[in-house]
Design a protein around this motif. Structure first.
Motif, PDB file in Angstrom:
ATOM      1  N   GLY A  42       0.809  -1.209   0.000  1.00 46.49           N
ATOM      2  CA  GLY A  42       0.000   0.000   0.000  1.00 46.49           C
ATOM      3  C   GLY A  42       0.845   1.262   0.000  1.00 46.49           C
ATOM      4  N   SER A  43       1.779   1.350   0.951  1.00 49.37           N
ATOM      5  CA  SER A  43       2.606   2.555   1.068  1.00 49.37           C
ATOM      6  C   SER A  43       3.589   2.687  -0.093  1.00 49.37           C
ATOM      7  CB  SER A  43       3.366   2.543   2.394  1.00 49.37           C
ATOM      8  OG  SER A  43       4.179   1.380   2.505  1.00 49.37           O
ATOM      9  N   TRP A  44       3.977   1.583  -0.703  1.00 51.48           N
ATOM     10  CA  TRP A  44       4.878   1.627  -1.848  1.00 51.48           C
ATOM     11  C   TRP A  44       4.126   1.711  -3.177  1.00 51.48           C
ATOM     12  CZ3 TRP A  44       9.370  -2.417  -0.797  1.00 51.48           C
ATOM     13  CH2 TRP A  44      10.059  -2.021   0.354  1.00 51.48           C
ATOM     14  N   HIS A  45       2.810   1.783  -3.108  1.00 50.41           N
ATOM     15  CA  HIS A  45       1.962   1.942  -4.302  1.00 50.41           C
ATOM     16  C   HIS A  45       2.217   0.831  -5.319  1.00 50.41           C
ATOM     17  CE1 HIS A  45       0.943   5.840  -2.644  1.00 50.41           C
ATOM     18  NE2 HIS A  45       2.212   6.171  -2.616  1.00 50.41           N
ATOM     19  N   LEU A  46       2.172  -0.403  -4.832  1.00 53.96           N
ATOM     20  CA  LEU A  46       2.383  -1.568  -5.691  1.00 53.96           C
ATOM     21  C   LEU A  46       1.061  -2.212  -6.085  1.00 53.96           C
ATOM     22  CD1 LEU A  46       5.419  -3.156  -3.783  1.00 53.96           C
ATOM     23  CD2 LEU A  46       5.453  -1.662  -5.801  1.00 53.96           C
ATOM     24  N   ILE A  47      -0.016  -1.435  -6.022  1.00 53.25           N
ATOM     25  CA  ILE A  47      -1.352  -1.893  -6.386  1.00 53.25           C
ATOM     26  C   ILE A  47      -1.898  -0.989  -7.486  1.00 53.25           C
ATOM     27  CG2 ILE A  47      -3.706  -2.331  -5.578  1.00 53.25           C
ATOM     28  CD1 ILE A  47      -2.623  -2.606  -2.778  1.00 53.25           C
ATOM     29  N   ILE A  48      -2.538  -1.595  -8.473  1.00 55.45           N
ATOM     30  CA  ILE A  48      -3.258  -0.822  -9.488  1.00 55.45           C
ATOM     31  C   ILE A  48      -4.685  -1.336  -9.562  1.00 55.45           C
ATOM     32  CG2 ILE A  48      -1.224  -0.299 -10.882  1.00 55.45           C
ATOM     33  CD1 ILE A  48      -2.073  -2.543 -12.747  1.00 55.45           C
ATOM     34  N   ALA A  49      -5.586  -0.502 -10.045  1.00 52.80           N
ATOM     35  CA  ALA A  49      -6.997  -0.873 -10.127  1.00 52.80           C
ATOM     36  C   ALA A  49      -7.488  -0.632 -11.553  1.00 52.80           C
ATOM     37  CB  ALA A  49      -7.823  -0.072  -9.132  1.00 52.80           C
ATOM     38  N   PRO A  50      -7.559  -1.672 -12.382  1.00 51.05           N
ATOM     39  CA  PRO A  50      -8.127  -1.503 -13.721  1.00 51.05           C
ATOM     40  C   PRO A  50      -9.547  -0.934 -13.674  1.00 51.05           C
ATOM     41  CG  PRO A  50      -6.993  -3.609 -13.568  1.00 51.05           C
ATOM     42  CD  PRO A  50      -7.040  -3.036 -12.175  1.00 51.05           C
ATOM     43  N   THR A 171       2.739   2.574   8.626  1.00 54.43           N
ATOM     44  CA  THR A 171       2.323   3.002   7.288  1.00 54.43           C
ATOM     45  C   THR A 171       1.007   2.353   6.875  1.00 54.43           C
ATOM     46  OG1 THR A 171       3.564   1.238   6.168  1.00 54.43           O
ATOM     47  CG2 THR A 171       4.726   3.306   6.598  1.00 54.43           C
ATOM     48  N   LEU A 172       0.422   1.532   7.763  1.00 57.70           N
ATOM     49  CA  LEU A 172      -0.857   0.902   7.442  1.00 57.70           C
ATOM     50  C   LEU A 172      -2.018   1.864   7.639  1.00 57.70           C
ATOM     51  CD1 LEU A 172      -0.386  -2.676   8.956  1.00 57.70           C
ATOM     52  CD2 LEU A 172       0.293  -1.781   6.730  1.00 57.70           C
ATOM     53  N   GLY A 173      -1.777   2.983   8.303  1.00 59.20           N
ATOM     54  CA  GLY A 173      -2.775   4.041   8.376  1.00 59.20           C
ATOM     55  C   GLY A 173      -3.605   4.074   9.644  1.00 59.20           C
TER      56      GLY A 173
END
Length: 447
Positions: A42-50, A171-173
């Protein structure tokens, strides 16, 4: 840009699969990534959402794909010939079907499909980890990655508290996310301390978890962490009394006496910053959820609770205060949330999904008292037990991060059970020499 990232993720899976098949000796390096990545994707922005509905108030905000999915897929495909525990897979499938059924009763069916997609991804994580942990090097590699990830979070928690935060979430918020995630790491780590003499990495896992829990100042997390440590020590001593676990038991009691005043100081700081008042928000949330259950016996639809609670007036009638934080929150009880959204079928499938790996862990541990892996099974079983209890006080199990950690622990249980079963079968065959089970605990292979 996201489409380029998606193509890279898709291309990585077959490339990594080929590498794992050709470099099986080095495979634990990739396996450790599975344990580590949930703490940082999450914090490293390793997720994308088509497909992205970023403003949706539910817990699944689109159809996401992450770098972890590519790594998991590669590990799964590289071990296609390794079987997977059927009971847990069946529970996953039934739960997914219950989610899909709830979409027919949802005001926004697409949002329910987002959650079904999420659980399907989690099921693949379970299957991949189960295959990995059928190899004797797998559990240690996975746990090494998780400990490293929790240590990273502990560093940020300490930094946040030194910067003045009264409740640190890394960093989990949020401290509740970090608290429930820590359960999946600290109890397997503590279990390894009961059987490891020279391996110091589990100690880092325990200390990182203690730091995260105390500085997070979550009442439920603190209480359940203490319960989990006590339960694990007691079960270990009852299962197989040894000088080692008696020593750890004594050290644990000393650690508890040291940690208790620190926890009380942390809670005091929290309540001074935000004093308690007469308004019981948890009770108000639960009243709203029970009203929704009474009116919608088949459920309001997965990933729909917040919308329905507000649009149909349940939050108003239950006395939930009118502010964005409260009105955008789910009921703080995972079981009530699942029942309200997916009906009785969804709740039954969800409970079965939690219980199946937990029961396997305790049964295998008790039937194999001379096997050192049984202590690790106890740690994994305790972690799922504590998380199941925690679900009575939080909704965050519905989040992808928490579900991935559940899948990792459940996968380790399935893989370890397969290891032990396979070795028993070999011993029953004539001409097969017995393996030294103690060597398995000391096997290397993390990186």
């Amino acid at each position: 840009m996201k489409w380029i990232a998606l193509l890279l993720f898709v291309a990585l899976a077959p490339a990594l699969t080929a590498w794992l098949r050709e470099n099986h000796r080095l495979a634990p390096r990739a396996w450790a990534v599975i344990g580590f990545m949930p703490f940082v994707f999450g914090s490293w922005h390793l997720i994308i959402a088509p497909v992205s509905w970023s403003e949706w108030p539910g817990y699944a905000k689109g159809m996401e794909v992450s770098l972890m999915d590519a790594v998991v897929a590669a590990c799964f495909l590289s071990l296609l010939n390794v079987p997977v525990s059927k009971p847990v897979i069946i529970c996953f499938v039934v739960y997914i079907l219950a989610i899909l059924l709830s979409a027919f009763f949802a005001g926004v069916p697409e949002a329910s499909l987002f959650y079904a997609w999420q659980v399907a991804r989690v099921m693949i994580v379970f299957a991949a980890v189960a295959k990995v942990c059928a190899d004797e090097r797998g559990p240690r590699a996975i746990i090494f990655g998780m400990i490293l990830g929790l240590a990273v979070q502990a560093f940020f928690v300490i930094e946040q508290r030194m910067s003045g935060a009264t409740q640190a979430g890394g960093t989990l918020g949020h401290q509740n996310f970090l608290g429930i995630v820590s359960h999946f790491v600290v109890f397997p780590s503590f279990a390894l301390l009961l059987i490891e003499r020279k391996y110091w990495i589990p100690f880092i896992g325990v200390m990182s978890g203690v730091s995260a829990v105390i500085l997070g100042a979550s009442r439920a997390t603190l209480g359940l962490a203490g319960l989990g440590y006590g339960l694990l020590m007691l079960l270990s001593v009852i299962r197989k009394p040894t000088g080692r676990n008696f020593k750890v038991f004594a050290l644990g009691l000393i650690g508890f006496m040291i940690a208790t005043p620190l926890a009380l100081i942390s809670l005091q700081g929290r309540f001074e910053a935000a004093p308690l008042d007469d308004y019981d928000e948890r009770a108000a949330f639960e009243r709203a959820a029970k009203m929704a259950i009474a009116d919608h016996p088949m459920g309001v639809g997965a990933n729909q609770y917040v919308i329905v609670a507000n649009a149909e007036g349940y939050s108003d009638r239950a006395g939930v205060v009118w502010n964005s934080g409260s009105r955008a929150a789910n009921v703080h009880n995972t079981y009530l949330l699942v029942r309200a959204e997916t009906g009785f079928l969804g709740l039954a499938a969800f409970i079965a999904l939690l219980m199946a790996p937990t029961m396997i862990a305790f049964r295998v541990a008790w039937r194999n008292r001379k096997d050192p892996r049984g202590d690790l099974m106890l740690g994994l079983g305790v972690s799922l037990t504590i998380v199941s209890i925690h679900c009575f006080y939080e909704w965050v199990f519905m989040d992808y991060l928490v579900q991935v950690m559940f899948a990792i622990n459940a996968g380790m249980i399935a893989g370890l059970a397969q290891q032990i079963s396979r070795e028993k079968s070999k011993r029953r065959k004539p001409g097969k020499s017995n393996e030294n089970l103690g060597e398995i605990v000391n096997a290397s292979g993390t990186a």
